[in-house]
Design a protein around this motif. Structure first.
Motif, PDB file in Angstrom:
ATOM      1  N   GLU A   1       0.829  -1.213   0.000  1.00  0.00           N
ATOM      2  CA  GLU A   1       0.000   0.000   0.000  1.00  0.00           C
ATOM      3  C   GLU A   1       0.864   1.265   0.000  1.00  0.00           C
ATOM      4  N   TYR A   2       2.061   1.179   0.581  1.00  0.00           N
ATOM      5  CA  TYR A   2       2.943   2.330   0.675  1.00  0.00           C
ATOM      6  C   TYR A   2       4.007   2.295  -0.417  1.00  0.00           C
ATOM      7  N   HIS A   3       4.382   3.460  -0.864  1.00  0.00           N
ATOM      8  CA  HIS A   3       5.440   3.623  -1.862  1.00  0.00           C
ATOM      9  C   HIS A   3       6.812   3.350  -1.250  1.00  0.00           C
ATOM     10  N   ALA A   4       6.978   3.688   0.037  1.00  0.00           N
ATOM     11  CA  ALA A   4       8.256   3.499   0.736  1.00  0.00           C
ATOM     12  C   ALA A   4       7.975   3.552   2.226  1.00  0.00           C
ATOM     13  N   CYS A   5       9.022   3.298   3.014  1.00  0.00           N
ATOM     14  CA  CYS A   5       8.883   3.290   4.477  1.00  0.00           C
ATOM     15  C   CYS A   5       9.943   4.183   5.108  1.00  0.00           C
ATOM     16  N   LEU A   6       9.497   5.071   6.000  1.00  0.00           N
ATOM     17  CA  LEU A   6      10.383   5.841   6.876  1.00  0.00           C
ATOM     18  C   LEU A   6      10.408   5.087   8.201  1.00  0.00           C
ATOM     19  N   ASP A   7      11.483   4.377   8.464  1.00  0.00           N
ATOM     20  CA  ASP A   7      11.511   3.468   9.611  1.00  0.00           C
ATOM     21  C   ASP A   7      11.988   4.200  10.871  1.00  0.00           C
ATOM     22  N   ILE A   8      11.057   4.955  11.471  1.00  0.00           N
ATOM     23  CA  ILE A   8      11.361   5.719  12.679  1.00  0.00           C
ATOM     24  C   ILE A   8      11.792   4.791  13.805  1.00  0.00           C
ATOM     25  N   ASP A   9      11.085   3.681  13.948  1.00  0.00           N
ATOM     26  CA  ASP A   9      11.383   2.731  15.027  1.00  0.00           C
ATOM     27  C   ASP A   9      12.843   2.277  14.967  1.00  0.00           C
ATOM     28  N   ALA A  10      13.285   1.855  13.798  1.00  0.00           N
ATOM     29  CA  ALA A  10      14.662   1.377  13.660  1.00  0.00           C
ATOM     30  C   ALA A  10      15.672   2.488  13.877  1.00  0.00           C
ATOM     31  N   ALA A  11      15.306   3.723  13.539  1.00  0.00           N
ATOM     32  CA  ALA A  11      16.246   4.839  13.618  1.00  0.00           C
ATOM     33  C   ALA A  11      16.505   5.294  15.050  1.00  0.00           C
ATOM     34  N   VAL A  12      15.506   5.177  15.935  1.00  0.00           N
ATOM     35  CA  VAL A  12      15.645   5.812  17.259  1.00  0.00           C
ATOM     36  C   VAL A  12      15.627   4.823  18.421  1.00  0.00           C
ATOM     37  N   ARG A  13      15.436   3.534  18.182  1.00  0.00           N
ATOM     38  CA  ARG A  13      15.327   2.599  19.300  1.00  0.00           C
ATOM     39  C   ARG A  13      16.700   2.295  19.898  1.00  0.00           C
ATOM     40  N   ASP A  14      16.670   1.903  21.144  1.00  0.00           N
ATOM     41  CA  ASP A  14      17.880   1.479  21.850  1.00  0.00           C
ATOM     42  C   ASP A  14      18.185   0.036  21.437  1.00  0.00           C
ATOM     43  N   PRO A  15      19.319  -0.256  20.846  1.00  0.00           N
ATOM     44  CA  PRO A  15      19.600  -1.632  20.413  1.00  0.00           C
ATOM     45  C   PRO A  15      19.651  -2.621  21.570  1.00  0.00           C
ATOM     46  N   GLU A  16      19.957  -2.134  22.773  1.00  0.00           N
ATOM     47  CA  GLU A  16      19.993  -3.015  23.941  1.00  0.00           C
ATOM     48  C   GLU A  16      18.595  -3.276  24.491  1.00  0.00           C
ATOM     49  N   ARG A  17      17.696  -2.306  24.328  1.00  0.00           N
ATOM     50  CA  ARG A  17      16.306  -2.418  24.794  1.00  0.00           C
ATOM     51  C   ARG A  17      15.405  -1.862  23.697  1.00  0.00           C
ATOM     52  N   PRO A  18      15.101  -2.648  22.671  1.00  0.00           N
ATOM     53  CA  PRO A  18      14.455  -2.125  21.461  1.00  0.00           C
ATOM     54  C   PRO A  18      13.039  -1.599  21.645  1.00  0.00           C
ATOM     55  N   SER A  19      12.411  -1.855  22.782  1.00  0.00           N
ATOM     56  CA  SER A  19      11.087  -1.272  23.010  1.00  0.00           C
ATOM     57  C   SER A  19      11.189   0.141  23.579  1.00  0.00           C
ATOM     58  N   ARG A  20      12.437   0.637  23.782  1.00  0.00           N
ATOM     59  CA  ARG A  20      12.660   1.968  24.335  1.00  0.00           C
ATOM     60  C   ARG A  20      13.430   2.846  23.335  1.00  0.00           C
ATOM     61  N   PHE A  21      13.209   4.145  23.472  1.00  0.00           N
ATOM     62  CA  PHE A  21      13.969   5.140  22.722  1.00  0.00           C
ATOM     63  C   PHE A  21      15.439   5.077  23.141  1.00  0.00           C
ATOM     64  N   HIS A  22      16.338   5.289  22.194  1.00  0.00           N
ATOM     65  CA  HIS A  22      17.755   5.379  22.545  1.00  0.00           C
ATOM     66  C   HIS A  22      17.943   6.563  23.503  1.00  0.00           C
ATOM     67  N   PRO A  23      18.658   6.387  24.604  1.00  0.00           N
ATOM     68  CA  PRO A  23      18.763   7.463  25.598  1.00  0.00           C
ATOM     69  C   PRO A  23      19.390   8.743  25.071  1.00  0.00           C
ATOM     70  N   ASP A  24      20.181   8.659  24.008  1.00  0.00           N
ATOM     71  CA  ASP A  24      20.802   9.863  23.449  1.00  0.00           C
ATOM     72  C   ASP A  24      19.915  10.575  22.437  1.00  0.00           C
ATOM     73  N   LEU A  25      18.762   9.992  22.109  1.00  0.00           N
ATOM     74  CA  LEU A  25      17.959  10.519  21.007  1.00  0.00           C
ATOM     75  C   LEU A  25      16.594  11.052  21.430  1.00  0.00           C
ATOM     76  N   HIS A  26      16.251  10.980  22.719  1.00  0.00           N
ATOM     77  CA  HIS A  26      14.966  11.566  23.143  1.00  0.00           C
ATOM     78  C   HIS A  26      15.214  12.761  24.051  1.00  0.00           C
ATOM     79  N   CYS A  27      14.147  13.550  24.223  1.00  0.00           N
ATOM     80  CA  CYS A  27      14.281  14.832  24.914  1.00  0.00           C
ATOM     81  C   CYS A  27      14.222  14.701  26.428  1.00  0.00           C
TER      82      CYS A  27
END
Length: 385
Positions: free
Chosen positions: A329-355
Motif C-alpha cells: 500500500e505504501y510507496h516506501a517506508c520511513l523506519d522511525i522505530d529502527a532509527a531511534v530505538r535502543d539496540p539493547e532495549r528495542p522497546s525503548r527510545f535510545h537514551p541519546d535521542l529523546h528529549c
C-alpha cells in the motif's frame, strides 16, 4: 525538463480548535485591538507570495485591520523592506467563522531557508482563536496597530501560532520537482526539539532533499479518533491533499492511538483498526496521484507519561510496524522505530535521542528520523490509482 511558473506551498500549519485544550499561550489580554506578530520558517524562497488566514474554528468573524509581512531579524524585529498585504485590493479583511481567506499575490523577495514575520492588527477577534498549539517560534502581541513598527515594543510573548495557515510562493519550477508533506503527530510537529532552531525531522529532511517539506503535524493527534485536532482520517483531505502540486506524503501517526486511550480510560485500539485506517489514507493519496510513504511507530516503553505505555500496546505497535514495513500500500517506508530505538532495549527510545520523556526526539533524534529513508523514495512516485 519543462519549467513553468507555478504556486508552491512554502509553509503550512495544521490548525485546531481551542476546545481541543491545546492553546498553550493565548495572551492574557486577548487579541482585540492588538497586533499579533508571528514567525514562520520557509524552506524555499521566491519573488512573489500570498498568505492564507484561517478562521475555521472561530465562533464569530475575525476582523483584520492591517496585515504586513517582513523578513524576521530575530526577537520580533523586522527588516525595512516589509510590505502590506491586501485582500481583494483592500488592506483590511473580515473572515467569517468557519472559513479562510488568501491575500492577493504580492511582490516580495524571500530568500531560501528564511524566517518571515507576519503581523496582524486584530480589530475584533473571533471569540475562539483557530491556532496551531506548538509553533516552536516566539510570537509577540502588542497593544494597538503596531504592524508597521520594526520593533515589537512592549509585547507579550506567545508560543502558539494563530490564524496563519500557510504561505504560498509563485515561482518558476520544473513540473517533476517533488512537493513533500509530513503528516503526523508531535513527532512530526517537533515536540522535544529546540524552539526557534528548525530542528524538527521535516526540517532535517528538507535540508537533505534541498526541497521544502511541509510540516502538517499536530501534537497529540490520532489516526482514528478526534481530540487534539480532528482525527487523521478526517483532516487528511483538507490538510494534505489540498496542497498544490503535492507529490509525496509521509504518514506518521498511530502512537497516540495506543497511548492516549490507556491514559484517558477510553476503549483500546487494535492493530486491525489501525491497519485499516492506514490503508484508507494510502489509497486516498494514490487516488489523488500522491505517493504515500508509511512511517513506523516509535518505541515508547519507559515514557514518563503515566499509563501511556502497556505491554499489550507494544505488541500492537510491533504488529502495525511489521505491516508498514511490508505492505505494498505504501510507496516506501520511513523506519522511525529502527532509527531511534535502543539496540539493547528495542522497546525503548535510545537514551541519546529523546528529549527526556522517552517518547519525543531531541534534535539528534529528529535528525536520525530524517535519515531513516533513502532519498530515492522522493525521486519517483510509481503511483497506481
Amino acid at each position: 525538463m519543462h519549467m513553468g511558473v507555478q504556486w508552491v506551498a512554502a509553509h503550512r500549519a495544521a490548525m485546531v480548535s481551542p476546545y481541543d485544550g491545546l492553546s498553550f499561550t493565548k495572551p492574557r489580554g486577548g487579541f482585540s485591538g492588538r497586533t499579533v506578530r508571528q514567525v514562520v520558517h520557509l524552506h524555499r524562497g521566491g519573488p512573489q507570495l500570498r498568505v492564507w488566514l484561517s478562521n475555521q474554528f472561530g465562533s464569530g468573524p475575525l476582523r483584520i485591520g492591517e496585515a504586513r509581512v517582513g523578513r524576521h531579524l530575530g526577537g520580533g524585529r523586522i527588516a525595512e523592506d516589509q510590505i502590506r498585504l491586501s485582500f481583494g485590493g483592500s488592506k483590511s479583511v473580515e473572515i467569517v467563522a468557519g472559513t479562510e481567506v488568501v491575500s492577493d499575490l504580492t511582490d516580495f523577495e524571500v530568500p531560501d531557508d528564511a524566517e518571515l514575520a507576519i503581523s496582524l492588527y486584530v480589530v475584533e477577534d473571533s471569540g475562539l482563536a483557530t491556532n496551531h498549539p506548538e509553533a516552536l517560534q516566539t510570537g509577540y502581541v502588542a497593544a494597538g496597530n503596531t504592524a508597521a513598527d520594526p520593533e515589537p515594543g512592549l509585547a507579550e510573548e506567545i508560543a502558539s501560532l494563530y490564524w496563519i495557515k500557510g504561505v504560498d510562493l509563485r515561482l518558476e519550477r520544473s513540473g517533476d520537482e517533488p512537493v513533500v508533506a509530513a503528516f503526523g503527530d508531535s513527532l512530526t510537529d517537533g515536540s522535544g526539539t529546540t524552539p526557534g532552531a528548525h530542528q524538527r525531522y521535516p526540517d532535517h529532511l528538507s535540508r537533505r532533499l534541498g526541497l521544502p517539506v511541509l510540516n502538517l503535524g499536530i501534537g497529540g493527534n490520532r489516526l482514528l479518533r478526534n481530540g487534539f485536532g480532528p482525527a487523521g482520517l478526517l483532516r487528511f483531505q483538507p490538510d494534505v491533499l489540498s496542497v498544490p502540486g503535492l507529490t509525496h506524503v509521509i504518514i506518521a501517526l498511530g502512537i497516540n492511538d495506543l497511548g492516549l486511550p490507556a491514559m484517558l480510560g477510553q476503549p483500546k485500539t487494535g492493530a486491525e483498526e489501525m491497519i485499516a485506517g492506514f490503508t484508507t489514507l494510502a489509497r486516498l493519496a494514490r487516488e489523488a496521484g500522491v505517493a504515500p510513504i508509511g512511517a513506523t511507530l516509535p518505541p515508547y516503553a519507559g515514557t514518563t507519561f503515566p499509563g501511556y505505555h502497556s505491554e499489550k500496546g507494544d505488541r500492537i505497535r510491533e504488529a502495525v510496524n511489521d505491516w508498514i514495513r511490508r505492505t505494498p500500500e505504501y510507496h516506501a517506508c520511513l523506519d522511525i522505530d529502527a532509527a531511534v530505538r535502543d539496540p539493547e532495549r528495542p522497546s525503548r527510545f535510545h537514551p541519546d535521542l529523546h528529549c527526556g520523556d522517552g517518547l519525543h526526539p531531541n534534535d539528534e533524534g529528529a535528525r536520525a528520523m530524517a535519515h531513516a529513508i533513502g532519498l530515492d523514495a522522493f525521486l519517483t512516485r510509481r503511483v497506481s490509482r
